[in-house]
Design a protein around this motif. Sequence first.
Motif, PDB file in Angstrom:
ATOM      1  N   HIS A 196       0.859  -1.178   0.000  1.00 39.10           N
ATOM      2  CA  HIS A 196       0.000   0.000   0.000  1.00 39.10           C
ATOM      3  C   HIS A 196       0.895   1.226   0.000  1.00 39.10           C
ATOM      4  N   ALA A 197       0.497   2.249  -0.757  1.00 39.92           N
ATOM      5  CA  ALA A 197       1.243   3.497  -0.796  1.00 39.92           C
ATOM      6  C   ALA A 197       0.312   4.639  -0.431  1.00 39.92           C
ATOM      7  N   ALA A 198       0.807   5.551   0.392  1.00 39.87           N
ATOM      8  CA  ALA A 198       0.071   6.747   0.772  1.00 39.87           C
ATOM      9  C   ALA A 198       0.937   7.945   0.401  1.00 39.87           C
ATOM     10  N   LEU A 199       0.442   8.765  -0.514  1.00 41.44           N
ATOM     11  CA  LEU A 199       1.214   9.888  -1.033  1.00 41.44           C
ATOM     12  C   LEU A 199       0.617  11.192  -0.525  1.00 41.44           C
ATOM     13  N   CYS A 200       1.407  11.925   0.274  1.00 43.64           N
ATOM     14  CA  CYS A 200       0.948  13.188   0.844  1.00 43.64           C
ATOM     15  C   CYS A 200       2.009  14.251   0.645  1.00 43.64           C
ATOM     16  N   LEU A 215      -3.148   5.645  -2.475  1.00 45.68           N
ATOM     17  CA  LEU A 215      -4.010   6.800  -2.251  1.00 45.68           C
ATOM     18  C   LEU A 215      -3.153   8.052  -2.157  1.00 45.68           C
ATOM     19  N   ALA A 216      -3.731   9.173  -2.566  1.00 41.55           N
ATOM     20  CA  ALA A 216      -3.012  10.448  -2.557  1.00 41.55           C
ATOM     21  C   ALA A 216      -3.911  11.544  -2.015  1.00 41.55           C
ATOM     22  N   ASP A 217      -3.274  12.564  -1.437  1.00 45.15           N
ATOM     23  CA  ASP A 217      -4.041  13.715  -0.981  1.00 45.15           C
ATOM     24  C   ASP A 217      -4.174  14.720  -2.130  1.00 45.15           C
ATOM     25  N   ALA A 218      -4.884  15.809  -1.866  1.00 50.83           N
ATOM     26  CA  ALA A 218      -5.164  16.793  -2.913  1.00 50.83           C
ATOM     27  C   ALA A 218      -3.899  17.459  -3.439  1.00 50.83           C
ATOM     28  N   SER A 219      -2.909  17.675  -2.586  1.00 55.98           N
ATOM     29  CA  SER A 219      -1.689  18.349  -3.053  1.00 55.98           C
ATOM     30  C   SER A 219      -0.904  17.474  -4.027  1.00 55.98           C
ATOM     31  N   VAL A 220      -0.873  16.185  -3.799  1.00 53.27           N
ATOM     32  CA  VAL A 220      -0.188  15.275  -4.722  1.00 53.27           C
ATOM     33  C   VAL A 220      -0.950  15.204  -6.035  1.00 53.27           C
TER      34      VAL A 220
END
Length: 124
Positions: A22-26, A68-73
């Motif tokens: 799993h990858a979390a991009l922030c 998953l990524a946040d809005a900035s990514v």
Amino acid sequence: HTTDTVPVDSIMERPTHSHLLHAALCGGEVVCGNMGSATLQTFTVLGPAVGAAFRLNALNKVLGTRALADASVRQSAQFTFQFRVVDRIQTSSGNSLVYELQSEFKRNSRLDEEWMYALKDQEQ
């Protein structure tokens, strides 16, 4: 030593085994480095983006998603990768959309060249 690149599409495929990555991009500012005493040090990362990535990674497991990524990514990479909205989470600054990384955009080199020529014509 050579490094082979792996297409995002192959990473996003659902594996048949039980071990999932799993990858979390922030995006955001963080402080990182060795912390501790003279006898015991550990490398760590601190900051709001770290906490957000931790929450997104937990959400990955709940939703069964891989990245998953946040809005900035998403804002930074929207012309390179395809995203879809999957959820909304509560952050310290309010509600924020969560995006799943879908795939890389397929590039058309001929269209890229035409775009560059058009840009050069506008500059002249």
